[in-house]
Each structure stands twice: as C-alpha cells, then as structure tokens.
Design a protein around this motif. Structure first.
Motif, PDB file in Angstrom:
ATOM      1  N   TYR A 109       2.149   1.733  -3.402  1.00  0.00           N
ATOM      2  CA  TYR A 109       1.078   2.279  -4.239  1.00  0.00           C
ATOM      3  C   TYR A 109       0.967   3.795  -4.048  1.00  0.00           C
TER       4      TYR A 109
ATOM      5  N   GLY B 107       1.424   5.730  -7.407  1.00  0.00           N
ATOM      6  CA  GLY B 107       0.131   5.973  -8.048  1.00  0.00           C
ATOM      7  C   GLY B 107       0.006   7.377  -8.628  1.00  0.00           C
TER       8      GLY B 107
ATOM      9  N   CYS C  48      -3.034   9.723  -4.176  1.00  0.00           N
ATOM     10  CA  CYS C  48      -1.595   9.437  -4.119  1.00  0.00           C
ATOM     11  C   CYS C  48      -0.780  10.718  -4.266  1.00  0.00           C
TER      12      CYS C  48
ATOM     13  N   TYR D 229       0.824  -1.209   0.000  1.00  0.00           N
ATOM     14  CA  TYR D 229       0.000   0.000   0.000  1.00  0.00           C
ATOM     15  C   TYR D 229       0.859   1.261   0.000  1.00  0.00           C
TER      16      TYR D 229
END
Length: 70
Positions: free
Chosen positions: A28, A32, A37, A25
C-alpha cells in the motif's frame, strides 16, 4: 574483471530466488497516492538507513581479550 563476472553469471551458475510479494501494508505504501504514501516513497532511503543501523548485531568473541592487565 567485469568480463569474468559477466561470463560467470551468463553460464547459469547462479540462480537468484524470485522476489517475494511484500506485505499488504508495505505494498500500500508503494502504490498509494495519498500524501502519506508519497512521503514514504520520498524518504524511503532515510528509512532504509535507519533500519540498517537498528538491525546490526554483535557477538563478542570470547577468545580475544581487548583489555590487557599488566
């Protein structure tokens, strides 16, 4: 002082461990492209400051008495 510091590290006296892969996570959030993000990356310093204060631990030293009674 800097020359001494550089000479110490260049001799190979210190070996730093490799950086571990972050949890999925967190990876990410760093990679992202969505607005969530991007907001995380923009405000990462604020999050770091918040966690720095949360993770403070204190252990009372029983040998010291801060409250003296007269």
């Amino acid at each position: 002082m800097n020359n001494c510091f550089e000479a110490y590290y260049k001799k190979g006296n210190i070996a730093l461990p490799l950086i571990r892969k972050p949890p999925p996570y967190l990876s990410y959030l760093f990679m992202g492209n969505n607005p969530f993000c991007q907001a995380f990356r923009t405000n990462i310093r604020v999050y770091n400051y918040a966690f720095a204060f949360i993770l403070i631990s204190y252990k009372k030293d029983a040998r010291i008495n801060f409250f003296y009674r007269i």
